[in-house]
Design an enzyme around this catalytic site. Structure first.
Site, PDB file in Angstrom:
ATOM      1  N   HIS A  56       0.827  -1.210   0.000  1.00 25.34           N
ATOM      2  CA  HIS A  56       0.000   0.000   0.000  1.00 25.34           C
ATOM      3  C   HIS A  56       0.862   1.261   0.000  1.00 25.34           C
ATOM      4  O   HIS A  56       0.375   2.345   0.321  1.00 25.34           O
ATOM      5  CB  HIS A  56      -0.915   0.014   1.223  1.00 25.34           C
ATOM      6  N   HIS A 219      -7.323  -4.321  -0.914  1.00 26.14           N
ATOM      7  CA  HIS A 219      -6.730  -5.638  -1.149  1.00 26.14           C
ATOM      8  C   HIS A 219      -7.393  -6.345  -2.323  1.00 26.14           C
ATOM      9  O   HIS A 219      -7.176  -7.523  -2.538  1.00 26.14           O
ATOM     10  CB  HIS A 219      -6.859  -6.517   0.096  1.00 26.14           C
TER      11      HIS A 219
END
Length: 333
Positions: A56, A219
């Protein structure tokens, strides 16, 4: 799969070596995969740590430094760090004024941070308070969470809480402003493509050439619906309508607006999106007091964007404007 890596199993460890080499003011505990400020712990200052699965970036390691985080724990890609990592980070940053844990609302993150806080209290007597972010309006529950997912507001919270800690507020006051940011912020995203986790080697999900996923998670979790690809104007409307109706944001409100790239979207497209977002907000009487456009909480190379709106007052704007010096955010220095 085409990626600039060596062994897929070594991606996180080797990336942390790169972080250490690129940013001499930061230190890395490689055994525990913790990035931390070189001046930690700072006596009398509330320490702030966060963390989560890698993939991320720049979240969270890119936000370690003056005015934001004191440390960040890096899990494997899309996998929560373990309690031992969080415990190590807590010990590193504890300067005697307590430690704030900033936790995105994913089951593994919440559970492991809770265990780390208990261990820290038992081993060192550390005073630890946790604030959980749950700003994603797309879904109430998902495979990864009980309740809403923590996404873009996490970036804004880490900046604002970090500024509060830097100016000397105590632990309860820093936690209170962090909770205020979470309560007043909402986010939603859209994916145009999937991403590929290095250790898996194939896309997380499949999208047709003319499809997009509205409300996708960071995700690759499913969103609200899969719809035909649309122009940026319509995409902005699809994202903003649920955000504006959820809080709600009313005429006369001022916001900090984050138009975020998910990893595979060029900046030119994000500015197209920001233009559409700004026009829609103007139509609702909502003014943008501060803006941030770029890739700040990503999902590897996923193409797409998310929008975060934070209802801002003078306190939050002052903390937002305070000096910050991290790999990913830097101003006022």
């Amino acid at each position: 799969m085409k990626k600039l890596i060596n062994n897929p199993n070594d991606v996180v460890a080797e990336a942390l070596l790169g972080v250490e080499a690129a940013h001499p003011d930061l230190l890395v505990d490689h055994a525990n995969k913790v990035v931390y400020r070189g001046d930690a712990p700072k006596p009398g200052k509330v320490g702030i740590i966060s963390g989560g699965g890698s993939g991320h970036e720049p979240l969270h390691g890119g936000y370690v430094g003056l005015g934001m985080l004191d440390a960040a724990c890096a899990g494997e890609v899309f996998t929560s760090p373990v309690p031992d990592q969080m415990l190590a980070a807590t010990k590193i940053v504890d300067g005697g004024a307590g430690v704030l844990h900033v936790v995105k609302n994913y089951t593994g993150d919440v559970m492991n941070f809770e265990m780390a806080a208990e261990l820290a209290a038992a081993e060192t007597g550390a005073n630890v308070v946790s604030v959980v972010t749950d700003d994603d309006v797309a879904v109430q529950d998902s495979t990864w969470t009980a309740g809403r997912r923590g996404v873009g507001v996490t970036v804004l919270l880490e900046k604002i809480a970090g500024a509060a800690a830097e100016e000397g507020r105590d632990l309860e006051a820093v936690a209170a402003v962090a909770r205020k940011v979470n309560a007043q912020g909402r986010s939603m995203g859209v994916a145009l493509t999937s991403c590929t986790v290095p250790a898996v080697g194939s896309p997380t999900f499949e999208l047709g050439e003319d499809e997009m996923e509205v409300g996708v998670g960071i995700h690759g979790e499913p969103g609200r619906r899969r719809v035909p690809l649309a122009p940026a104007k319509e995409i902005a409307e699809m994202i903003l309508e649920p955000i504006l109706s959820d809080l709600p944001f009313g005429s006369g409100d001022a916001v900090i607006a984050l138009v975020n790239g998910l990893g595979g979207t060029p900046l030119i497209e994000l500015y197209v999106m920001y233009n559409e977002v700004n026009k829609i907000l103007s139509q609702h009487g909502v003014s943008v007091a501060r803006s941030l456009v770029g890739s700040y909480i990503t999902s590897l190379e996923m193409a797409g964007s998310s929008v975060t709106l934070l209802k801002a007052d003078d306190e939050l704007l002052s903390l937002w404007d305070a000096p910050v010096s991290t790999p990913a955010l830097r101003w006022g220095i």
